[in-house]
Design an enzyme around this catalytic site. Sequence first.
Site, mmCIF file in Angstrom:
data_model
loop_
_atom_site.group_PDB
_atom_site.id
_atom_site.type_symbol
_atom_site.label_atom_id
_atom_site.label_comp_id
_atom_site.label_asym_id
_atom_site.label_seq_id
_atom_site.Cartn_x
_atom_site.Cartn_y
_atom_site.Cartn_z
ATOM 1 N N GLY A 42 14.356 12.133 -14.812
ATOM 2 C CA GLY A 42 15.536 11.311 -14.593
ATOM 3 C C GLY A 42 15.691 10.800 -13.180
ATOM 4 N N HIS B 251 3.390 -1.574 1.099
ATOM 5 C CA HIS B 251 3.468 -0.809 -0.142
ATOM 6 C C HIS B 251 4.720 0.073 -0.166
ATOM 7 C CE1 HIS B 251 -1.088 -1.166 -1.161
ATOM 8 N NE2 HIS B 251 -0.383 -2.085 -1.793
ATOM 9 N N ASP C 226 -2.622 3.130 5.680
ATOM 10 C CA ASP C 226 -3.613 3.146 4.599
ATOM 11 C C ASP C 226 -4.707 2.145 4.928
ATOM 12 O OD1 ASP C 226 -1.713 4.722 3.498
ATOM 13 O OD2 ASP C 226 -1.452 3.549 1.662
ATOM 14 N N ASP D 254 -5.656 8.471 7.001
ATOM 15 C CA ASP D 254 -5.508 8.376 5.541
ATOM 16 C C ASP D 254 -6.518 9.281 4.824
ATOM 17 O OD1 ASP D 254 -5.387 7.539 2.882
ATOM 18 O OD2 ASP D 254 -5.883 5.433 3.305
ATOM 19 N N SER E 257 1.733 -5.570 -8.199
ATOM 20 C CA SER E 257 2.344 -6.857 -7.885
ATOM 21 C C SER E 257 2.211 -7.220 -6.419
ATOM 22 C CB SER E 257 3.814 -6.830 -8.285
ATOM 23 O OG SER E 257 4.508 -5.924 -7.459
ATOM 24 N N HIS F 167 -11.661 -2.817 -11.105
ATOM 25 C CA HIS F 167 -10.803 -2.243 -10.062
ATOM 26 C C HIS F 167 -11.648 -1.514 -9.019
ATOM 27 C CE1 HIS F 167 -7.482 -0.410 -8.006
ATOM 28 N NE2 HIS F 167 -8.049 0.758 -8.142
ATOM 29 N N SER G 239 -10.762 0.899 -5.344
ATOM 30 C CA SER G 239 -9.671 1.555 -4.623
ATOM 31 C C SER G 239 -9.361 0.834 -3.313
ATOM 32 C CB SER G 239 -10.057 3.004 -4.345
ATOM 33 O OG SER G 239 -9.097 3.606 -3.493
ATOM 34 N N HIS H 61 -8.558 2.653 -0.600
ATOM 35 C CA HIS H 61 -8.635 3.679 0.441
ATOM 36 C C HIS H 61 -10.079 4.016 0.787
ATOM 37 C CE1 HIS H 61 -4.301 4.564 0.165
ATOM 38 N NE2 HIS H 61 -4.469 4.234 -1.111
ATOM 39 N N HIS I 237 -1.346 11.508 4.408
ATOM 40 C CA HIS I 237 -1.420 10.688 3.200
ATOM 41 C C HIS I 237 -2.343 11.325 2.162
ATOM 42 C CE1 HIS I 237 -1.540 7.128 0.640
ATOM 43 N NE2 HIS I 237 -0.611 6.593 1.391
ATOM 44 N N ASP J 154 19.146 8.911 -7.764
ATOM 45 C CA ASP J 154 19.376 8.809 -9.201
ATOM 46 C C ASP J 154 20.566 7.880 -9.403
ATOM 47 O OD1 ASP J 154 19.565 9.078 -11.897
ATOM 48 O OD2 ASP J 154 19.790 11.255 -11.915
#
EC number: 3.1.-.-
Lengths: 558, 558
Positions: free
Chosen positions: B56, B83, B170, B202, B239, B370, B372, B374, B396, B449
């Site tokens: 929740g 990010h 990063d 990182d 995105s 895809h 990565s 990093h 990180h 929340d």
Amino acid sequence: MPTTVYEPAELAPGTLRVTPLGGLGEVGRNMTVFEYEGKLLVVDCGVLFPEEHQPGVDLILPDFEPIKSRLDDVVGVVLTHGHEDHIGAVPYLLKLKGDIPLIGSQLTLALVEAKLKEHRIRPFSLTVAEGQQEKVGPFDLEFIAVNHSIPDALAVAITTPAGRALATGDFKMDQLPLDGRITDLRAFARLGEEGVDLFLVDSTNADVPGFTPLERAIGPVLDQVIGKAPRRVIVASFSSHVHRVQQVIDAAHAHGRRLAFLGRSMVRNMTIAEQLGYLNVPEGVLIDYKKAKDLPDDKIVYMSTGSQGEPMAVLSRMANLDHAIEPGPGDTVILASSLIPGNENAVYRVIDGLTKLGANVVHKGNAKVHVSGHAAAGELLYCYNILKPRNVLPVHGEYRHLIANAKLAQDTGILEENTIIAENGTVIDLKDGTATVVGQLDLGFVYVDGSTVGEITDADLKDRRILGEEGFISVIVVVDSSTGRIITGPEIHARGFAESDDVFDAVKPKIAAALAEAAGNGVRDNHALSQVVRRTIGRWVNQSLRRRPMIVPLVIEA
Amino acid sequence: MPTTVYEPAELAPGTLRVTPLGGLGEVGRNMTVFEYEGKLLVVDCGVLFPEEHQPGVDLILPDFEPIKSRLDDVVGVVLTHGHEDHIGAVPYLLKLKGDIPLIGSQLTLALVEAKLKEHRIRPFSLTVAEGQQEKVGPFDLEFIAVNHSIPDALAVAITTPAGRALATGDFKMDQLPLDGRITDLRAFARLGEEGVDLFLVDSTNADVPGFTPLERAIGPVLDQVIGKAPRRVIVASFSSHVHRVQQVIDAAHAHGRRLAFLGRSMVRNMTIAEQLGYLNVPEGVLIDYKKAKDLPDDKIVYMSTGSQGEPMAVLSRMANLDHAIEPGPGDTVILASSLIPGNENAVYRVIDGLTKLGANVVHKGNAKVHVSGHAAAGELLYCYNILKPRNVLPVHGEYRHLIANAKLAQDTGILEENTIIAENGTVIDLKDGTATVVGQLDLGFVYVDGSTVGEITDADLKDRRILGEEGFISVIVVVDSSTGRIITGPEIHARGFAESDDVFDAVKPKIAAALAEAAGNGVRDNHALSQVVRRTIGRWVNQSLRRRPMIVPLVIEA
């Protein structure tokens, strides 16, 4: 696409009817019913483990509804191998009728009998071996050796005058398995020559290109890791993976280490496997884990459960320092196991915990310590080409796996119309080499929770998800049964909701006012008054806190 | 090992103090505080996404407690890139003090400003670029280009008389990135020559051997898949992954397709990226998704959110036929994205749903779509060798990532005593090239929340887990306030518990009897009577149903 449910016509004479009750569109609770001339044969009877949207559920069973009223017609349950997703629901079936015969290999029946013992059930069982033929009711059965991540797995050919089905169970085609017991492609070839009308085939790895590597490729890796380990070694794997355990035992023995089993299911299964000769333990290697603590650190390997991060299993408890054996710097932990989707966070938490304690953690992400137990695409192509079945029913997999498997069949020349993408409850009739979908039953999930079976509904699970995400607010109002006047309340209590109960001081007068207004309008029904309470506090909580807890209004007359 | 909490001594003059508040032992909510001569510099201020044991919860923030009373001393917040795990908590920090200056690259600040706009905050911001130097309070900052899965990422060197720290943010070291903007190893070399006292680096992929493949290796795969697609193409990715989107746009354009963005964050971020020149969209390629429906199926690519199976994002809604665009047979869906641990089941459910609708789903499990963002182990070794830092602080990452990163540093010759494995709240003082752990703060999780921040406690989450797994039973008894006699009840209601309320008929007399006995013994306190109720029904439910729901007893006086 929502599934259209329709009842099949009554089964025509001379026709074989095949109905999967579980295992299609999911990995788990495998169960298929074969019907011929009024008699039923069941192949496998497994459980499914719940996902995160099924909170609190212990196990999920196949829906027995279609056979519940016909248990007297069931001539037997063939168990292809001893994994939970194939045998785990047997106790629940036998609780409905205890004398249904179980048919399976020696190891499979030994494992299911150990499980049934815990449920205080003694089954009627028929032990069979590869090559053996048995007539069970109207079904002529032939058992064929297949190789899998547990020994003694069997495929079963089911022959009736209406045609022949071949169900692989779970299998792969390791060409150099530890026990030399390969998937019997010679038998597949012979059956194919004679004609196989319906091929029910394991789809788990149908979307994995190529071939599953040899199980024995793992041995040298284990040997190297254990050979170099400076202190204690802890290996976790599935508790039924006899060959993986065998390789750990061999590596321990080669490096002068003794081995102790940890975890109830590991101890139980390996005791059975050793007694029956599936596990070969050199003299003097095994040691009880309580005595192992007296050995030097570089003289012991612990073989444990918990490779999926299960919170109550040995490995998780070790990572939380909640077990007699506490890992520390210099210790080596090997997860010689798959990572079942959904378990990632749990497994990584265990790996992190062990790393934090100073252990060196070896897993399939950083070493070749696991291979799958299921045939990959390359192996399935061999099967289709050697068997040349008339019709294919991909089973044992999520929808994407079934589709991938059907495409492989089509690549070998089987027509698309002869590859059947079915769901649980799809009814397929087989006659004269033709397989036809004739119905779709409406089957559900049967949840086991505590000692209850089938009491939990999907609506309950929805309630649990809301409660788990948002908590609840209960509002109690005691009204005078004769005047309708509020005697006590509103009392408001919340759990899992976070704010202190003081936060409700702001809404109490609103509730009292709303109730007074309702009473003024002549509302006296408790349910209607409850709805007034629900709407009032629900709107307030949503607007003031942007939250949507479950609201439990109770109007009580006194 | 439980962390020992101890307060550091007051910061000595001429010493640089470094305190990570988030991002260590977790992937998310990155935030580190640098202190010198009474002034504070913050690097990054991100959010962490909750796991399944935090039900929740919307977001988790770093614990701002150590700086809450010192916000006037904060001279700036450096944001290394855009990010969420680096900028997502900025609105919550600025709600405490709105005029703390934000320092970051053009794209980073544009993304954070768009986010702040939704919170109605207009920040003070300082745009910087690679190579730029700025003095912010007592801190001399130099910004260095690094390559990551979002453009315009920066590392930052922080120099004070006490020494110099370099924080990578990063990064990876793609040697042929789409925008030609590589991680500036020349600057690393120069800084290394001058001397770097503390390297904050990182760790995300420190346990991945070798090198992260080139981003541009994906372009040809996308081009091939889109080129061969017979009907519509839907691509999902993060995105903010401008370069991934660029490659999709290029492939769409090459095959005469137009492209429509779907999903609020995709539309927002790509609009920003295009306006600022980070995304290059050929004339006439973009189309509004509402108009795209009029195009032939083989002339459109949809670029959408939802690659992690998020239930409210576009791709999940498509899979559930709950979106204007309904995938069907012949359509191609590409998940050009990572699979973040914990999201597997959700993502596989989306893949299955799309497959069931007839779509061909391409993902990193079956195609090279895809890479990565990093640096893997091989790249990190280059960094250590070119930089030769005096001390290393892996950041990180989960604990296992930090350990793996420290080992890489040690492999290049950095002494173990100079690699610091820290936790959130570990206080490190730097002076004369020596880094020393001087304290450990007690930091918590701050849960968001709904509109509440920090109200939810771990105890509330424990309640939610019990409610979510087991449901609850509430028992209401109304007693006469003067006599203590039961007027009404026990009324018993359960939710998420499964059984019908009839099941409680068996226990009601037991509760009444237990209350009568307690009353007979002179117990009149409502809390004590509640405990009597709790024990009675708790024992009954556990024994008869083997379940442990939350029990909420309420004794009300009327």
